[in-house]
Design an enzyme around this catalytic site. Structure first.
Site, PDB file in Angstrom:
ATOM      1  N   ASN A 195     -31.456  24.794  52.007  1.00 25.76           N
ATOM      2  CA  ASN A 195     -30.770  25.090  50.738  1.00 25.76           C
ATOM      3  C   ASN A 195     -31.222  24.103  49.662  1.00 25.76           C
ATOM      4  O   ASN A 195     -31.324  22.896  49.927  1.00 25.76           O
ATOM      5  CB  ASN A 195     -29.255  24.939  50.976  1.00 25.76           C
ATOM      6  CG  ASN A 195     -28.413  25.455  49.834  1.00 25.76           C
ATOM      7  OD1 ASN A 195     -28.582  26.581  49.380  1.00 25.76           O
ATOM      8  ND2 ASN A 195     -27.488  24.625  49.365  1.00 25.76           N
ATOM      9  N   GLU A 230     -24.837  28.991  45.560  1.00 27.01           N
ATOM     10  CA  GLU A 230     -23.907  28.182  44.756  1.00 27.01           C
ATOM     11  C   GLU A 230     -23.915  28.648  43.302  1.00 27.01           C
ATOM     12  O   GLU A 230     -23.868  27.840  42.364  1.00 27.01           O
ATOM     13  CB  GLU A 230     -24.284  26.688  44.836  1.00 27.01           C
ATOM     14  CG  GLU A 230     -24.342  26.166  46.251  1.00 27.01           C
ATOM     15  CD  GLU A 230     -24.688  24.683  46.338  1.00 27.01           C
ATOM     16  OE1 GLU A 230     -24.644  23.969  45.312  1.00 27.01           O
ATOM     17  OE2 GLU A 230     -25.019  24.232  47.449  1.00 27.01           O
ATOM     18  N   HIS A 233     -27.697  27.147  40.102  1.00 27.21           N
ATOM     19  CA  HIS A 233     -26.852  26.553  39.056  1.00 27.21           C
ATOM     20  C   HIS A 233     -27.603  26.682  37.736  1.00 27.21           C
ATOM     21  O   HIS A 233     -28.615  26.008  37.528  1.00 27.21           O
ATOM     22  CB  HIS A 233     -26.590  25.069  39.353  1.00 27.21           C
ATOM     23  CG  HIS A 233     -25.800  24.844  40.605  1.00 27.21           C
ATOM     24  ND1 HIS A 233     -24.496  25.229  40.737  1.00 27.21           N
ATOM     25  CD2 HIS A 233     -26.131  24.256  41.775  1.00 27.21           C
ATOM     26  CE1 HIS A 233     -24.042  24.893  41.935  1.00 27.21           C
ATOM     27  NE2 HIS A 233     -25.026  24.304  42.588  1.00 27.21           N
ATOM     28  N   ASP A 254     -23.514  29.526  39.659  1.00 25.07           N
ATOM     29  CA  ASP A 254     -22.676  29.386  38.467  1.00 25.07           C
ATOM     30  C   ASP A 254     -23.600  29.387  37.255  1.00 25.07           C
ATOM     31  O   ASP A 254     -24.746  28.943  37.335  1.00 25.07           O
ATOM     32  CB  ASP A 254     -21.735  28.170  38.499  1.00 25.07           C
ATOM     33  CG  ASP A 254     -22.417  26.847  38.769  1.00 25.07           C
ATOM     34  OD1 ASP A 254     -23.661  26.753  38.676  1.00 25.07           O
ATOM     35  OD2 ASP A 254     -21.702  25.874  39.069  1.00 25.07           O
ATOM     36  N   GLU A 258     -31.294  20.070  49.818  1.00 23.67           N
ATOM     37  CA  GLU A 258     -31.926  19.314  48.727  1.00 23.67           C
ATOM     38  C   GLU A 258     -32.909  18.231  49.175  1.00 23.67           C
ATOM     39  O   GLU A 258     -32.850  17.092  48.712  1.00 23.67           O
ATOM     40  CB  GLU A 258     -30.835  18.688  47.839  1.00 23.67           C
ATOM     41  CG  GLU A 258     -29.894  19.715  47.254  1.00 23.67           C
ATOM     42  CD  GLU A 258     -28.823  19.102  46.341  1.00 23.67           C
ATOM     43  OE1 GLU A 258     -28.696  17.872  46.313  1.00 23.67           O
ATOM     44  OE2 GLU A 258     -28.124  19.882  45.670  1.00 23.67           O
TER      45      GLU A 258
END
Ligand code: XIL
Length: 471
Positions: A213, A278, A249, A280, A171
């Site tokens: 990432n 990650e 996400h 979701d 990030e």
């Protein structure tokens, strides 16, 4: 985490598993398939991990060490997943709570559990503006730079040889339209902090894939463009980077972008692997299931998309549990999203060619009329999908009159052919005579039944039959 709106939804095309013999004539290369292949339930994965492995990919989840004593949690983990990411246990605040005093207790528990159960580990994360220990938060300048380098070196050394891929930097870019780096104490040590972290990680663990990432980079936008430019620059200057992680996400304010697959592909075209790290998706029912299916199919359609990790197991395990964003409900039951993911993994298990695929319409042929072989042992029959400069070969392994519990297929590639990717088997090499061994889940075949593996390569591929022997 602040999020900006991502683009609207779309429906990336799935690439179906080839189930028929093909007769192709492309750019002057005429190839006739040697045999017919037919879908078989023997080659459909029944868990997320085994279904992903059919195409050489992994399916992972974030894991919290303190939940490893929860039998429902561990039961699902061990049954379904073959990659784990420690959800918090490898972060800076967890591993170096006081400067130069390292605590690996909880992260080691996850790594040990993974190793004992045949799962690999994604390391997360070595350098990040968030979840820093207090002592690091108050450092700056040269002191912070050397603390960061030491942290990367120490942690990557501790886990040397045990990590499939590290999120080396997490990030580091700002949201919004600027394409700028995110302001942070690390960024204020100088723009080169990212490459310094990557070089330190490579030195400490040369065997781990090193990833950048981030989130809100899942579609093409100013932020992902900036990451793209960084990766391009790193590749040009020889800064060690092997992969880019897309957190993914999603919710209604930040849906699966319509250009998700295209964005993964453009990064892959830079010569890095891409991973969904990650995943979701908030929601429920069919809508959630459809969105999950689209994400999986996008990964399957990009040959360098090497795997997918969901950010937790049950909805109740999620960092945003109120959005019920995962594949299992709070009781551990499979949700429609689970079925959608499994079906997508089973329906699109063939990596697409990295060069242009044939554009001719495949000819359909009648189902096979040959009876299964009698006698002991196994047979291997090849189906070749050839285009100018590249190929995919499917190998159907069929058991004889007796059940088999392991197989070896030996075949010889034509001169100049090189395998670039294999799924559902372990190859001994990439050129010449290659020995393909079954994986754990597809070694057992009932009499007369079959399983399929495949490989992709450059040059002219093999066709005909291969020597199959029982192990
Ligand atoms: C989250 C964890 O899931 C939470 O348990 C923790 O409180 C905060 O961090 N991007 C990342 C992950 O890279 O490390 C974050 O994980 C979620 C967003």
């Amino acid at each position: 985490m602040d999020k900006v709106l991502a683009r609207g939804s779309g429906n990336p095309a799935a690439r179906p598993r080839a189930r028929t013999a093909l007769t192709l004539a492309v750019a002057g290369v005429a190839v006739v398939a040697a045999t017919v292949t037919v879908a078989s339930s023997a080659s459909a994965g029944t868990t997320l991990g085994s279904a992903a492995a059919e195409s050489g990919r992994y399916f992972g989840t974030a894991v919290a060490a303190y939940k490893l004593s929860d039998s429902t949690y561990v039961g699902i983990l061990n049954r379904e997943f073959n990659m784990v990411t420690p959800e918090n246990e490898m972060k800076w605040d967890a591993t170096e709570p006081s400067q130069n005093q390292f605590n690996y207790t909880n992260a080691d528990r996850i790594v040990s559990h993974a190793q004992a159960n045949g799962m690999r580990v994604r390391g997360h994360a070595l350098a990040w503006h968030s979840q820093q220990p207090g002592w690091a938060q108050s450092l700056s300048g040269a002191a912070l730079r050397s603390a960061m380098t030491n942290h990367v070196t120490q942690v990557a050394t501790h886990y040397k040889g045990k990590i499939y891929a590290w999120d080396v930097v997490n990030e580091a870019f700002a949201d919004g339209g600027t394409g700028a780096r995110r302001d942070s104490n690390l960024q204020r040590t100088g723009d080169d902090w990212i490459e310094v972290a990557f070089r330190a990680a490579r030195t400490a663990d040369p065997g781990a894939k090193l990833c950048y990432n981030d989130y809100n980079t899942d579609g093409q936008n100013a932020k992902s463009n900036a990451v793209y430019a960084m990766v391009q620059d790193f590749k040009a200057r020889g800064v060690p980077i092997d992969c880019v992680g897309f957190q993914s996400h999603f919710n209604s304010a930040s849906p699966v972008p319509s250009d998700y697959q295209a964005n993964l592909q453009r990064f892959a075209n830079l010569g890095v692997d891409v991973q969904i790290t990650e995943l979701d998706i908030e929601g429920s029912g069919t809508t959630q299931a459809d969105n999950y299916g689209r994400v999986v199919r996008a990964c399957l359609a990009v040959s360098r998309c090497t795997g997918i990790t969901v950010w937790g197991i049950r909805d109740s395990d999620s960092w945003r549990a109120s959005g019920t964003p995962l594949l299992f409900d709070g009781s551990g039951n499979k949700k429609p999203a689970y079925t959608s993911v499994l079906n997508a993994l089973n329906g699109g298990g063939t990596p697409p060619p990295t060069t242009a695929p044939p554009t001719t319409t495949p000819a359909t042929t009648a189902p096979p009329t040959t009876p299964p072989p009698s006698g002991n042992g196994c047979t291997g029959s090849l189906t070749l999908n050839q285009w100018q400069g590249g190929f995919v070969t499917y190998v159907r392994v069929t058991a004889g009159a007796n059940p088999i519990n392991g197989w070896n297929v030996v075949l010889t590639l034509p001169g100049g052919a090189t395998i670039t990717n294999t799924w559902s088997a372990q190859p001994s090499g990439t050129t010449g005579t290659v020995n393909f061994r079954n994986l754990d889940y597809n070694g057992s075949i009932a009499p007369g039944q079959s399983t399929e593996f495949g490989f992709q390569g450059t040059g002219v591929g093999p066709s005909g039959t291969a020597t199959c022997s029982v192990r």
